[in-house]
Design a protein around this motif. Structure first.
Motif, short mmCIF file in Angstrom:
data_model
loop_
_atom_site.label_atom_id
_atom_site.label_comp_id
_atom_site.label_asym_id
_atom_site.label_seq_id
_atom_site.Cartn_x
_atom_site.Cartn_y
_atom_site.Cartn_z
N ASN A 148 0.84 -1.19 0.00
CA ASN A 148 0.00 0.00 0.00
C ASN A 148 0.88 1.25 0.00
N ARG A 149 0.34 2.31 -0.63
CA ARG A 149 1.04 3.60 -0.64
C ARG A 149 0.00 4.70 -0.41
N LEU A 150 0.38 5.66 0.41
CA LEU A 150 -0.47 6.82 0.68
C LEU A 150 0.33 8.06 0.30
N ASN A 151 -0.16 8.79 -0.69
CA ASN A 151 0.55 9.97 -1.23
C ASN A 151 1.99 9.64 -1.58
N GLY A 152 2.18 8.46 -2.17
CA GLY A 152 3.50 8.05 -2.64
C GLY A 152 4.38 7.39 -1.61
N LYS A 153 3.98 7.39 -0.33
CA LYS A 153 4.81 6.80 0.72
C LYS A 153 4.28 5.41 1.09
N PRO A 154 5.18 4.45 1.26
CA PRO A 154 4.74 3.10 1.62
C PRO A 154 4.10 3.06 3.00
N ILE A 155 3.02 2.29 3.12
CA ILE A 155 2.39 2.04 4.42
C ILE A 155 2.07 0.56 4.52
N ARG A 156 1.93 0.07 5.75
CA ARG A 156 1.60 -1.34 5.96
C ARG A 156 0.15 -1.61 5.57
N GLY A 157 -0.12 -2.81 5.10
CA GLY A 157 -1.49 -3.18 4.84
C GLY A 157 -1.63 -4.15 3.68
N ASP A 158 -2.90 -4.45 3.38
CA ASP A 158 -3.20 -5.33 2.26
C ASP A 158 -4.63 -5.08 1.80
#
Length: 132
Positions: free
Chosen positions: A66-76
């Motif tokens: 996952n990415r939020l505003n181009g930054k990686p974040i944890r999740g699926d």
């Protein structure tokens, strides 16, 4: 089962149950392929200002893409029958936030429901209508 959420969607604010201040409008543009989903959200506030965000995820169950505003974040993201469940964890305002969003389409494919049944936005539901 894979449902295609691609399109432009406007929030029906009267049918939605949003936590926090109610915006003037929400428009979401979704692009989806066989393995990836990209969601661009535009929130217009009553004072005329706007917030934008871009969320991307793999929709094949692959974790931590996952990415939020181009930054990686944890999740699926994973399919549960005809619903897409997107789960993410990210740092906001100095603490870890958990989001669990369940997406489903009406039988005529003209209404998208994004429902948070658990996590930091539990109880929030956004009802969106497809823009022709």
């Amino acid at each position: 089962m894979t449902i295609d959420f691609s399109g432009i969607w406007n929030a029906n604010l009267r049918e939605s149950r949003l936590l926090g201040p109610i915006p003037k409008a929400i428009t979401i543009t979704i692009e989806q392929s066989a393995v990836e989903l990209k969601e661009e959200v535009l929130v217009k506030k009553p004072d005329g200002t706007e917030d934008r965000l871009v969320f991307q995820c793999c929709i094949n169950g692959e974790k931590d893409r996952n990415r939020l505003n181009g930054k990686p974040i944890r999740g699926d993201a994973r399919w549960e029958d005809e619903a897409l469940v997107i789960e993410s964890w990210t740092q906001l305002a100095g603490r870890e936030m958990h989001f669990c969003d369940r997406w489903s389409l009406s039988s005529d494919r003209q209404t998208l429901r994004m429902e948070h049944r658990e996590g930091d936005l539990a109880g929030q539901k956004t009802v969106l209508n497809r823009v022709p």
